[in-house]
Design a protein around this motif. Structure first.
Motif, mmCIF file in Angstrom:
data_model
loop_
_atom_site.group_PDB
_atom_site.id
_atom_site.type_symbol
_atom_site.label_atom_id
_atom_site.label_comp_id
_atom_site.label_asym_id
_atom_site.label_seq_id
_atom_site.Cartn_x
_atom_site.Cartn_y
_atom_site.Cartn_z
ATOM 1 N N LEU A 23 0.816 -1.217 0.000
ATOM 2 C CA LEU A 23 0.000 0.000 0.000
ATOM 3 C C LEU A 23 0.849 1.267 0.000
ATOM 4 N N LYS A 24 1.991 1.255 0.678
ATOM 5 C CA LYS A 24 2.872 2.420 0.672
ATOM 6 C C LYS A 24 3.405 2.673 -0.739
ATOM 7 N N GLU A 25 3.725 1.595 -1.460
ATOM 8 C CA GLU A 25 4.201 1.738 -2.832
ATOM 9 C C GLU A 25 3.081 2.224 -3.747
ATOM 10 N N LYS A 26 1.872 1.753 -3.505
ATOM 11 C CA LYS A 26 0.748 2.139 -4.356
ATOM 12 C C LYS A 26 0.304 3.579 -4.103
ATOM 13 N N GLY A 28 1.834 5.892 -1.784
ATOM 14 C CA GLY A 28 2.835 6.822 -1.272
ATOM 15 C C GLY A 28 2.747 6.902 0.242
ATOM 16 N N GLU A 29 3.859 7.225 0.864
ATOM 17 C CA GLU A 29 3.955 7.230 2.334
ATOM 18 C C GLU A 29 2.950 8.171 2.992
ATOM 19 N N LYS A 30 2.828 9.389 2.469
ATOM 20 C CA LYS A 30 1.959 10.391 3.091
ATOM 21 C C LYS A 30 0.488 9.962 3.023
ATOM 22 N N ARG A 31 0.042 9.526 1.858
ATOM 23 C CA ARG A 31 -1.356 9.115 1.697
ATOM 24 C C ARG A 31 -1.637 7.830 2.482
ATOM 25 N N TYR A 32 -0.662 6.924 2.511
ATOM 26 C CA TYR A 32 -0.803 5.697 3.297
ATOM 27 C C TYR A 32 -1.107 6.023 4.751
ATOM 28 N N LYS A 33 -0.324 6.927 5.325
ATOM 29 C CA LYS A 33 -0.539 7.296 6.730
ATOM 30 C C LYS A 33 -1.924 7.887 6.929
ATOM 31 N N ILE A 35 -4.749 7.389 5.057
ATOM 32 C CA ILE A 35 -5.888 6.487 4.848
ATOM 33 C C ILE A 35 -5.809 5.177 5.609
ATOM 34 N N ILE A 36 -4.624 4.749 5.996
ATOM 35 C CA ILE A 36 -4.490 3.458 6.665
ATOM 36 C C ILE A 36 -4.143 3.619 8.138
ATOM 37 N N GLU A 37 -3.009 4.219 8.414
ATOM 38 C CA GLU A 37 -2.507 4.298 9.782
ATOM 39 C C GLU A 37 -3.520 4.932 10.730
ATOM 40 N N ASN A 38 -4.184 5.981 10.287
ATOM 41 C CA ASN A 38 -5.122 6.684 11.156
ATOM 42 C C ASN A 38 -6.450 5.957 11.321
ATOM 43 N N LYS A 39 -6.671 4.894 10.567
ATOM 44 C CA LYS A 39 -7.949 4.189 10.635
ATOM 45 C C LYS A 39 -7.831 2.804 11.257
ATOM 46 N N LYS A 40 -6.667 2.468 11.780
ATOM 47 C CA LYS A 40 -6.508 1.180 12.450
ATOM 48 C C LYS A 40 -7.190 1.238 13.809
ATOM 49 N N ASP A 41 -7.813 0.118 14.207
ATOM 50 C CA ASP A 41 -8.411 0.082 15.533
ATOM 51 C C ASP A 41 -7.342 -0.263 16.571
ATOM 52 N N GLU A 42 -7.753 -0.389 17.823
ATOM 53 C CA GLU A 42 -6.791 -0.613 18.912
ATOM 54 C C GLU A 42 -6.068 -1.945 18.798
ATOM 55 N N GLU A 43 -6.611 -2.898 18.029
ATOM 56 C CA GLU A 43 -5.956 -4.195 17.840
ATOM 57 C C GLU A 43 -5.154 -4.248 16.543
#
Length: 77
Positions: A23-26, A28-33, A35-43
């Motif tokens: 996903l980071k390659e698809k 980019g690092e900034k967009r990955y963070k 759309i993905i990193e900020n939407k992970k739950d506590e697990e």
């Protein structure tokens, strides 16, 4: 047991390091963070529509190294 699920249903998956790299390659690092990193739950699970999961990872679903864990939670309304 048969479970009828729309490809637009959301599932929760825990991305592996391989999945994160894909996903980071698809996106980019900034967009990955954003759309993905900020939407992970506590697990560490990320909610993803099945169709998007297939689009992003379909070509990577072979062999022993998967882009996400082998457990998937389906939230069927």
């Amino acid at each position: 047991m048969v479970l009828k699920v729309s490809i637009y249903e959301k599932v929760k998956v825990k991305l592996s390091m391989v999945g994160e790299k894909i996903l980071k390659e698809k996106y980019g690092e900034k967009r990955y963070k954003k759309i993905i990193e900020n939407k992970k739950d506590e697990e560490g699970y990320f909610e993803y529509p099945i169709i998007s999961l297939m689009e992003d990872f379909g070509q990577h679903l072979h062999g022993l190294i998967l882009p996400f864990g082998n457990v998937m939670f389906i939230e069927n309304d």
